[in-house]
Design a protein around this motif. Structure first.
Motif, PDB file in Angstrom:
ATOM      1  N   ALA A  95      32.885  41.046  -2.964  1.00  0.00           N
ATOM      2  CA  ALA A  95      33.984  40.773  -3.897  1.00  0.00           C
ATOM      3  C   ALA A  95      35.348  40.850  -3.224  1.00  0.00           C
ATOM      4  O   ALA A  95      36.290  40.165  -3.633  1.00  0.00           O
ATOM      5  CB  ALA A  95      33.920  41.735  -5.082  1.00  0.00           C
ATOM      6  N   VAL A  96      35.470  41.712  -2.191  1.00  0.00           N
ATOM      7  CA  VAL A  96      36.793  41.936  -1.593  1.00  0.00           C
ATOM      8  C   VAL A  96      36.769  41.768  -0.080  1.00  0.00           C
ATOM      9  O   VAL A  96      37.595  42.359   0.623  1.00  0.00           O
ATOM     10  CB  VAL A  96      37.331  43.345  -1.962  1.00  0.00           C
ATOM     11  CG1 VAL A  96      37.561  43.461  -3.454  1.00  0.00           C
ATOM     12  CG2 VAL A  96      36.383  44.444  -1.474  1.00  0.00           C
ATOM     13  N   TRP A  97      35.849  40.945   0.439  1.00  0.00           N
ATOM     14  CA  TRP A  97      35.701  40.870   1.894  1.00  0.00           C
ATOM     15  C   TRP A  97      36.980  40.414   2.587  1.00  0.00           C
ATOM     16  O   TRP A  97      37.331  40.924   3.660  1.00  0.00           O
ATOM     17  CB  TRP A  97      34.537  39.987   2.289  1.00  0.00           C
ATOM     18  CG  TRP A  97      34.382  39.938   3.783  1.00  0.00           C
ATOM     19  CD1 TRP A  97      34.649  38.900   4.613  1.00  0.00           C
ATOM     20  CD2 TRP A  97      33.968  41.022   4.621  1.00  0.00           C
ATOM     21  NE1 TRP A  97      34.419  39.258   5.912  1.00  0.00           N
ATOM     22  CE2 TRP A  97      34.007  40.559   5.949  1.00  0.00           C
ATOM     23  CE3 TRP A  97      33.575  42.341   4.371  1.00  0.00           C
ATOM     24  CZ2 TRP A  97      33.662  41.364   7.024  1.00  0.00           C
ATOM     25  CZ3 TRP A  97      33.232  43.145   5.445  1.00  0.00           C
ATOM     26  CH2 TRP A  97      33.280  42.660   6.750  1.00  0.00           C
ATOM     27  N   ASN A  98      37.691  39.471   2.021  1.00  0.00           N
ATOM     28  CA  ASN A  98      38.919  39.001   2.657  1.00  0.00           C
ATOM     29  C   ASN A  98      39.929  40.140   2.805  1.00  0.00           C
ATOM     30  O   ASN A  98      40.650  40.218   3.801  1.00  0.00           O
ATOM     31  CB  ASN A  98      39.532  37.856   1.851  1.00  0.00           C
ATOM     32  CG  ASN A  98      38.744  36.564   1.987  1.00  0.00           C
ATOM     33  OD1 ASN A  98      37.986  36.388   2.935  1.00  0.00           O
ATOM     34  ND2 ASN A  98      38.897  35.670   1.033  1.00  0.00           N
ATOM     35  N   GLN A  99      39.991  41.013   1.821  1.00  0.00           N
ATOM     36  CA  GLN A  99      40.884  42.177   1.917  1.00  0.00           C
ATOM     37  C   GLN A  99      40.392  43.145   2.987  1.00  0.00           C
ATOM     38  O   GLN A  99      41.180  43.705   3.751  1.00  0.00           O
ATOM     39  CB  GLN A  99      40.963  42.894   0.569  1.00  0.00           C
ATOM     40  CG  GLN A  99      41.519  42.062  -0.570  1.00  0.00           C
ATOM     41  CD  GLN A  99      41.461  42.794  -1.892  1.00  0.00           C
ATOM     42  OE1 GLN A  99      41.613  44.013  -1.954  1.00  0.00           O
ATOM     43  NE2 GLN A  99      41.214  42.063  -2.966  1.00  0.00           N
ATOM     44  N   LEU A 100      39.087  43.355   3.039  1.00  0.00           N
ATOM     45  CA  LEU A 100      38.523  44.285   4.019  1.00  0.00           C
ATOM     46  C   LEU A 100      38.746  43.786   5.444  1.00  0.00           C
ATOM     47  O   LEU A 100      39.027  44.575   6.351  1.00  0.00           O
ATOM     48  CB  LEU A 100      37.022  44.456   3.766  1.00  0.00           C
ATOM     49  CG  LEU A 100      36.606  45.144   2.469  1.00  0.00           C
ATOM     50  CD1 LEU A 100      35.108  45.043   2.283  1.00  0.00           C
ATOM     51  CD2 LEU A 100      37.042  46.602   2.473  1.00  0.00           C
ATOM     52  N   ALA A 101      38.599  42.496   5.638  1.00  0.00           N
ATOM     53  CA  ALA A 101      38.714  41.926   6.987  1.00  0.00           C
ATOM     54  C   ALA A 101      40.160  41.864   7.465  1.00  0.00           C
ATOM     55  O   ALA A 101      40.419  41.761   8.664  1.00  0.00           O
ATOM     56  CB  ALA A 101      38.089  40.536   7.033  1.00  0.00           C
ATOM     57  N   ALA A 102      41.105  41.933   6.531  1.00  0.00           N
ATOM     58  CA  ALA A 102      42.522  41.892   6.905  1.00  0.00           C
ATOM     59  C   ALA A 102      42.981  43.283   7.318  1.00  0.00           C
ATOM     60  O   ALA A 102      42.545  44.292   6.765  1.00  0.00           O
ATOM     61  CB  ALA A 102      43.359  41.392   5.734  1.00  0.00           C
ATOM     62  N   ALA A 103      43.872  43.331   8.305  1.00  0.00           N
ATOM     63  CA  ALA A 103      44.375  44.619   8.774  1.00  0.00           C
ATOM     64  C   ALA A 103      45.578  44.399   9.671  1.00  0.00           C
ATOM     65  O   ALA A 103      45.710  43.336  10.290  1.00  0.00           O
ATOM     66  CB  ALA A 103      43.288  45.374   9.548  1.00  0.00           C
ATOM     67  N   PRO A 104      46.465  45.394   9.768  1.00  0.00           N
ATOM     68  CA  PRO A 104      47.540  45.301  10.764  1.00  0.00           C
ATOM     69  C   PRO A 104      46.945  45.193  12.157  1.00  0.00           C
ATOM     70  O   PRO A 104      45.831  45.682  12.408  1.00  0.00           O
ATOM     71  CB  PRO A 104      48.294  46.631  10.585  1.00  0.00           C
ATOM     72  CG  PRO A 104      47.887  47.146   9.245  1.00  0.00           C
ATOM     73  CD  PRO A 104      46.497  46.657   9.009  1.00  0.00           C
ATOM     74  N   ALA A 105      47.669  44.583  13.058  1.00  0.00           N
ATOM     75  CA  ALA A 105      47.147  44.370  14.414  1.00  0.00           C
ATOM     76  C   ALA A 105      46.755  45.687  15.079  1.00  0.00           C
ATOM     77  O   ALA A 105      45.776  45.732  15.843  1.00  0.00           O
ATOM     78  CB  ALA A 105      48.197  43.639  15.256  1.00  0.00           C
ATOM     79  N   PHE A 106      47.477  46.766  14.778  1.00  0.00           N
ATOM     80  CA  PHE A 106      47.176  48.027  15.462  1.00  0.00           C
ATOM     81  C   PHE A 106      45.819  48.601  15.044  1.00  0.00           C
ATOM     82  O   PHE A 106      45.244  49.420  15.760  1.00  0.00           O
ATOM     83  CB  PHE A 106      48.285  49.070  15.215  1.00  0.00           C
ATOM     84  CG  PHE A 106      48.511  49.447  13.776  1.00  0.00           C
ATOM     85  CD1 PHE A 106      47.623  50.262  13.084  1.00  0.00           C
ATOM     86  CD2 PHE A 106      49.649  49.007  13.109  1.00  0.00           C
ATOM     87  CE1 PHE A 106      47.845  50.618  11.764  1.00  0.00           C
ATOM     88  CE2 PHE A 106      49.889  49.361  11.794  1.00  0.00           C
ATOM     89  CZ  PHE A 106      48.976  50.173  11.111  1.00  0.00           C
ATOM     90  N   ALA A 107      45.282  48.192  13.889  1.00  0.00           N
ATOM     91  CA  ALA A 107      44.005  48.728  13.403  1.00  0.00           C
ATOM     92  C   ALA A 107      42.819  47.858  13.781  1.00  0.00           C
ATOM     93  O   ALA A 107      41.709  48.087  13.317  1.00  0.00           O
ATOM     94  CB  ALA A 107      44.059  48.895  11.886  1.00  0.00           C
TER      95      ALA A 107
END
Length: 271
Positions: A95-107
Motif C-alpha cells: 500500500a505504501v511502497w513508494n513512500q518506503l522506497a523514498a528516502a533522503p540521500a544520506f539514508a
C-alpha cells in the motif's frame, strides 16, 4: 496420543462446553425479531464427573508420555502468528511502497541506482540491529545491485529517541553515517556528555547540532519513519523488506539475507 487428539479435546474445552458458555445453533430468525441471549450451559449436564475426569486423565497421560506435544502446539501457534504478522506487513508494504522506497540521500546505502530496494527499520539502541550491522555491510558488498534504505525508528524508549535525534541532527551537517555507527555499534548511553564528545570528534557545529536535535526537520524525519513503520505493522527491529513481498523480521544470517533477496527477485514486484 498426538497433537490432533489434544487439539480436539482443547476444542471442546475452548468451545464453552466446560467453561459454562456456548453459542446458539444457527436457525432462521423471523424478520424484525432479536434473538434471545443463549443461556449458559451447566457443565454438569454436558459431561458427567467421570467423563470429565477421563478427559483430564487422557490429556495428562499424553503429556507425560510425550511432552513434545505441548512444545509442538506452542511452536505451531508461534509459526501461525508469525505468518499472520508477515502477511499484514506485506499488505501494508504494497500500500505504501513508494513512500518506503523514498528516502533522503544520506539514508541510502549500497547502490543508489540499484535494481532492487531493500528497506531496513532499525533502532540505534537495538542489540539485534547492532548484531546485524556488519552482516548488512557484507551483504551490500556481495550484491552491488541492491539499494538499501534505512529507516531509523526510536521504539525502545527515551534513549532510542535521543540517539535517533542525534543521528538525524548530524545528518544535517553531512555526518549521518558517522553518528549512526557511533551510536549503533556501542551500547554506551547517548547522554549529553557523550553526544558532545562525538559531535566534537566529527567537527560538528555544536550549537547547531543540539538545536537541530529538537528542530522541525528532525522531528519530521522521526515522525515519518514511525508512521511508515506503523503502516507496515512493524513488530520490532530490525525488520527488512526485500521489495514489498518479502519480509525478514529480526536478526538473520547471511544466508537468510541472500535467500530473501533471491525470493524478492523472483517475485518481480520490486521497483
Amino acid at each position: 496420543m498426538r497433537l490432533g487428539v489434544l487439539l480436539a479435546l482443547g476444542s471442546m474445552l475452548g468451545s464453552g462446553l466446560l467453561a459454562g458458555t456456548t453459542r446458539a445453533a444457527e436457525a432462521p430468525n423471523p424478520a424484525g425479531e432479536v434473538p434471545a441471549a443463549t443461556p449458559a450451559v451447566n457443565p454438569a449436564k454436558v459431561f458427567t464427573p467421570r467423563q470429565r475426569a477421563a478427559i483430564v486423565a487422557i490429556v495428562r497421560q499424553a503429556l507425560q508420555e510425550d511432552p513434545t506435544i505441548l512444545s509442538d502446539a506452542v511452536q505451531s501457534y508461534r509459526d501461525k502468528a508469525l505468518q499472520r504478522q508477515q502477511a499484514a506487513t506485506v499488505q501494508g508494504a504494497h500500500a505504501v511502497w513508494n513512500q518506503l522506497a523514498a528516502a533522503p540521500a544520506f539514508a541510502v546505502r549500497g547502490n543508489p541506482q540499484g535494481r532492487l530496494t531493500v528497506v531496513e527499520f532499525l533502532d540505534p539502541r537495538c542489540t539485534y540491529c547492532r548484531h546485524m550491522s556488519p552482516l548488512v555491510t557484507d551483504f551490500l558488498k556481495r550484491h552491488p545491485d541492491v539499494r538499501l534504505v534505512e529507516k531509523v525508528v526510536p521504539v525502545l524508549g527515551p534513549a532510542s529517541l535521543t540517539a535517533s535525534r542525534a543521528i538525524f541532527a548530524a545528518a544535517q551537517q553531512g555526518k549521518y553515517a558517522e553518528m549512526r555507527d557511533a551510536l549503533l555499534l556501542s551500547p554506551a548511553q547517548p547522554d549529553e556528555g557523550r553526544l558532545k564528545k562525538l559531535a566534537r570528534s566529527m567537527d560538528l557545529d555544536m550549537e547547531r547540532f543540539f538545536k537541530d536535535m529538537t528542530g522541525p526537520v528532525v522531528n519530521g524525519l522521526i515522525a515519518q519513519n514511525l508512521g511508515q513503520a506503523q503502516k507496515v505493522n512493524m513488530e520490532g527491529t530490525p525488520t527488512f523488506l526485500f521489495g514489498p513481498d518479502t519480509v525478514v523480521p529480526g536478526a538473520a544470517s547471511a544466508g537468510q539475507l541472500d535467500a530473501a533477496l533471491e525470493s524478492a527477485k523472483q517475485a518481480g514486484t520490486h521497483p
